[in-house]
Design a protein around this motif. Structure first.
Motif, PDB file in Angstrom:
ATOM      1  N   LEU A  14      -0.614 -16.158   3.719  1.00 21.47           N
ATOM      2  CA  LEU A  14      -0.262 -16.445   5.109  1.00 21.47           C
ATOM      3  C   LEU A  14       1.236 -16.286   5.335  1.00 21.47           C
ATOM      4  N   GLU A  15       2.041 -16.756   4.391  1.00 16.38           N
ATOM      5  CA  GLU A  15       3.490 -16.599   4.526  1.00 16.38           C
ATOM      6  C   GLU A  15       3.875 -15.124   4.586  1.00 16.38           C
ATOM      7  N   ALA A  16       3.306 -14.330   3.684  1.00 19.25           N
ATOM      8  CA  ALA A  16       3.633 -12.899   3.663  1.00 19.25           C
ATOM      9  C   ALA A  16       3.181 -12.212   4.946  1.00 19.25           C
ATOM     10  N   VAL A  39       6.518  -0.288   7.357  1.00 24.08           N
ATOM     11  CA  VAL A  39       6.440  -1.706   6.985  1.00 24.08           C
ATOM     12  C   VAL A  39       5.178  -1.968   6.175  1.00 24.08           C
ATOM     13  N   TRP A  40       4.058  -1.465   6.669  1.00 22.55           N
ATOM     14  CA  TRP A  40       2.793  -1.650   5.950  1.00 22.55           C
ATOM     15  C   TRP A  40       2.783  -0.885   4.631  1.00 22.55           C
ATOM     16  N   PHE A  41       3.487   0.232   4.592  1.00 23.40           N
ATOM     17  CA  PHE A  41       3.582   0.982   3.341  1.00 23.40           C
ATOM     18  C   PHE A  41       4.333   0.165   2.286  1.00 23.40           C
ATOM     19  N   GLY A  42       5.422  -0.475   2.696  1.00 25.05           N
ATOM     20  CA  GLY A  42       6.158  -1.337   1.770  1.00 25.05           C
ATOM     21  C   GLY A  42       5.317  -2.511   1.305  1.00 25.05           C
ATOM     22  N   ALA A  43       4.532  -3.091   2.228  1.00 24.29           N
ATOM     23  CA  ALA A  43       3.657  -4.205   1.857  1.00 24.29           C
ATOM     24  C   ALA A  43       2.582  -3.750   0.872  1.00 24.29           C
ATOM     25  N   PHE A  44       2.056  -2.533   1.089  1.00 23.42           N
ATOM     26  CA  PHE A  44       1.042  -1.998   0.177  1.00 23.42           C
ATOM     27  C   PHE A  44       1.625  -1.780  -1.224  1.00 23.42           C
ATOM     28  N   LEU A  45       2.834  -1.240  -1.295  1.00 19.39           N
ATOM     29  CA  LEU A  45       3.480  -1.050  -2.595  1.00 19.39           C
ATOM     30  C   LEU A  45       3.688  -2.388  -3.307  1.00 19.39           C
ATOM     31  N   ALA A  46       4.042  -3.410  -2.536  1.00 19.64           N
ATOM     32  CA  ALA A  46       4.238  -4.736  -3.127  1.00 19.64           C
ATOM     33  C   ALA A  46       2.924  -5.292  -3.668  1.00 19.64           C
ATOM     34  N   LEU A  47       1.831  -5.037  -2.955  1.00 18.37           N
ATOM     35  CA  LEU A  47       0.523  -5.505  -3.414  1.00 18.37           C
ATOM     36  C   LEU A  47       0.144  -4.829  -4.729  1.00 18.37           C
ATOM     37  N   VAL A  48       0.382  -3.523  -4.810  1.00 12.56           N
ATOM     38  CA  VAL A  48       0.102  -2.793  -6.054  1.00 12.56           C
ATOM     39  C   VAL A  48       0.980  -3.326  -7.187  1.00 12.56           C
ATOM     40  N   ALA A  53       1.996  -6.681 -12.069  1.00 12.10           N
ATOM     41  CA  ALA A  53       2.599  -7.855 -12.703  1.00 12.10           C
ATOM     42  C   ALA A  53       1.530  -8.750 -13.317  1.00 12.10           C
ATOM     43  N   ALA A  54       0.391  -8.876 -12.626  1.00 13.10           N
ATOM     44  CA  ALA A  54      -0.709  -9.680 -13.165  1.00 13.10           C
ATOM     45  C   ALA A  54      -1.229  -9.082 -14.469  1.00 13.10           C
ATOM     46  N   PHE A  55      -1.345  -7.760 -14.507  1.00 15.06           N
ATOM     47  CA  PHE A  55      -1.827  -7.089 -15.719  1.00 15.06           C
ATOM     48  C   PHE A  55      -0.853  -7.299 -16.885  1.00 15.06           C
ATOM     49  N   LEU A  56       0.439  -7.102 -16.623  1.00 13.43           N
ATOM     50  CA  LEU A  56       1.436  -7.276 -17.684  1.00 13.43           C
ATOM     51  C   LEU A  56       1.484  -8.729 -18.160  1.00 13.43           C
ATOM     52  N   PHE A  57       1.389  -9.642 -17.216  1.00 11.41           N
ATOM     53  CA  PHE A  57       1.410 -11.056 -17.577  1.00 11.41           C
ATOM     54  C   PHE A  57       0.200 -11.408 -18.437  1.00 11.41           C
ATOM     55  N   TYR A 124       8.743  -4.671   1.261  1.00  8.91           N
ATOM     56  CA  TYR A 124       8.268  -4.680  -0.129  1.00  8.91           C
ATOM     57  C   TYR A 124       8.679  -5.973  -0.833  1.00  8.91           C
ATOM     58  N   LEU A 125       9.936  -6.351  -0.710  1.00  8.98           N
ATOM     59  CA  LEU A 125      10.431  -7.541  -1.401  1.00  8.98           C
ATOM     60  C   LEU A 125       9.814  -8.818  -0.840  1.00  8.98           C
ATOM     61  N   VAL A 126       9.596  -8.839   0.470  1.00  7.70           N
ATOM     62  CA  VAL A 126       8.991 -10.023   1.092  1.00  7.70           C
ATOM     63  C   VAL A 126       7.602 -10.282   0.523  1.00  7.70           C
ATOM     64  N   VAL A 127       6.785  -9.245   0.454  1.00 11.76           N
ATOM     65  CA  VAL A 127       5.414  -9.400  -0.029  1.00 11.76           C
ATOM     66  C   VAL A 127       5.386  -9.554  -1.549  1.00 11.76           C
ATOM     67  N   LEU A 128       6.280  -8.850  -2.243  1.00 11.48           N
ATOM     68  CA  LEU A 128       6.292  -8.930  -3.705  1.00 11.48           C
ATOM     69  C   LEU A 128       6.598 -10.345  -4.182  1.00 11.48           C
ATOM     70  N   ARG A 129       7.507 -11.020  -3.515  1.00 10.69           N
ATOM     71  CA  ARG A 129       7.838 -12.391  -3.917  1.00 10.69           C
ATOM     72  C   ARG A 129       6.611 -13.287  -3.860  1.00 10.69           C
ATOM     73  N   GLU A 130       5.861 -13.183  -2.772  1.00  9.63           N
ATOM     74  CA  GLU A 130       4.655 -14.003  -2.648  1.00  9.63           C
ATOM     75  C   GLU A 130       3.611 -13.600  -3.681  1.00  9.63           C
ATOM     76  N   GLY A 131       3.505 -12.302  -3.962  1.00 12.14           N
ATOM     77  CA  GLY A 131       2.520 -11.834  -4.927  1.00 12.14           C
ATOM     78  C   GLY A 131       2.814 -12.300  -6.339  1.00 12.14           C
ATOM     79  N   VAL A 132       4.072 -12.215  -6.749  1.00  5.82           N
ATOM     80  CA  VAL A 132       4.440 -12.648  -8.103  1.00  5.82           C
ATOM     81  C   VAL A 132       4.263 -14.156  -8.245  1.00  5.82           C
ATOM     82  N   GLU A 133       4.621 -14.908  -7.208  1.00  8.36           N
ATOM     83  CA  GLU A 133       4.404 -16.356  -7.253  1.00  8.36           C
ATOM     84  C   GLU A 133       2.919 -16.671  -7.425  1.00  8.36           C
TER      85      GLU A 133
END
Length: 346
Positions: A14-16, A39-48, A53-57, A124-133
């Motif tokens: 929701l935050e993202a 904007v949506w392209f950057g969000a999509f890249l962040a999701l990928v 990051a989940a796989f590496l973790f 990208y950075l906005v969505v990536l932060r939420e995704g990594v968290e």
């Protein structure tokens, strides 16, 4: 774990979505809707990237498990997740009505520069932060099995709920109080963070990494109370209790395991676990409620101070009236001297 995954995914997604939605709405308002796709392209890249990051973790966690060091990583993730959740809760509590204006100001600066790359990087950075968290929190609540948390119904429903709420909010179809949602999820996140803290301390005590101020005569870590009779924290504990006492607990261990996973419930806490849990809740309560109370005290005088305030206001009003009267009299005298005829007629 499913309920934890739902709350975490709902809050983070929701935050993202709200931030991305503000960016898109602002671009549309400024007649730059053709930039929305970036904007949506950057969000999509962040999701990928978040899935990467989940796989590496997960690879790192599996490696530690193969080396027999999973318990060290387990309590480290729990304590780090507690700290990260606490930071996120306090950070969001500081956000106010100017949040949208700040986001729009950043986007306005990007529009001034005229750089599509900057717009992509920002989203990208906005969505990536939420995704990594989210990935980090999933590792904590699942005991290192991130895939299990990612594929749970809680994560899926949380994502859907966040998308629906964000869509309704920006469509304006209904009046939705986002502050009420954030307050409710904040309470649940505080309880989850407290549970992670207690579980981390418990793991360290089981590993003999830390001791306890309260011990049994035999030197073992003591329990300040034992409420297995009320609700065992695991079905296996329920079986042992029935075997030892011949009685059933009031609440099933199936319920206890849910509360243990969700809130860090323990049937027989050590002194450190008990103290850490309640001190954390008390500290968060003070931090989250301190500013409104201070503002209230500054805005309105107390009962004892109200008579003094009224007296000061009365004296100030009287002084202002006297000053105004004196000024009018002086002005009249000056006018009379300048115009004797007018003075005579008056």
């Amino acid at each position: 774990m499913d309920l934890q995954a739902f709350i975490i995914t709902f809050r983070e997604a929701l935050e993202a979505l709200l931030i991305v939605g503000v960016i898109v709405a602002y671009l549309t308002k400024m007649n730059h809707a053709h930039w929305n796709k970036w904007v949506w392209f950057g969000a999509f890249l962040a999701l990928v990237s978040s899935f990467g990051a989940a796989f590496l973790f997960q690879v790192v966690l599996t490696g530690y498990e193969m080396m027999g060091s999973q318990n060290y990583l387990r309590f480290s993730i729990m304590l780090a997740s507690c700290a990260l959740l606490t930071h996120m809760i306090l950070f969001m509590a500081k956000q106010n009505a100017a949040f949208q204006e700040r986001v729009e100001a950043k986007v306005g600066a990007i529009l001034t520069a005229g750089s599509i790359a900057n717009l992509i990087v920002h989203s990208y950075l906005v969505v990536l932060r939420e995704g990594v968290e989210t990935v980090f929190f999933f590792a904590a609540i699942s005991g290192g099995d991130i895939q299990k948390a990612l594929t749970s119904w809680g994560a899926l429903l949380g994502l859907i709920a966040a998308g629906v709420l964000a869509w309704y909010f920006f469509r304006g179809a209904r009046r939705i109080s986002l502050s009420a949602f954030f307050r409710a999820t904040t309470v649940l996140l505080v309880l989850i963070a407290a549970g992670l803290l207690v579980q981390g301390i418990g793991v360290m005590q089981d590993m003999k990494l830390i001791g306890s101020l309260y011990r049994t005569p035999g030197g073992e870590i003591g329990e300040i109370y034992n409420i297995t009779w009320l609700m065992p924290e695991h079905p296996q504990d329920e079986i042992h209790y029935i075997r030892d006492t011949g009685e059933k607990p009031l609440i099933s261990g199936q319920v206890g395991i849910f509360f243990k996973a969700f809130l860090g419930y323990t049937q027989a806490p050590s002194l450190e676990e008990f103290a850490a849990y309640w001190l954390y809740l008390l500290t968060m309560y003070v931090l989250l409620t301190r500013r409104p109370k201070e503002a209230g005290r500054l805005a309105e005088p107390t009962e004892a101070a109200r008579p003094v305030a009224q007296a000061v206001v009365g004296r100030t009003t009287a002084a202002s009236t006297a000053t105004s009267t004196s000024q009018k009299a002086a002005a009249s005298a000056t006018a009379a001297q300048d115009n004797p005829r007018a003075s005579a007629w008056s």
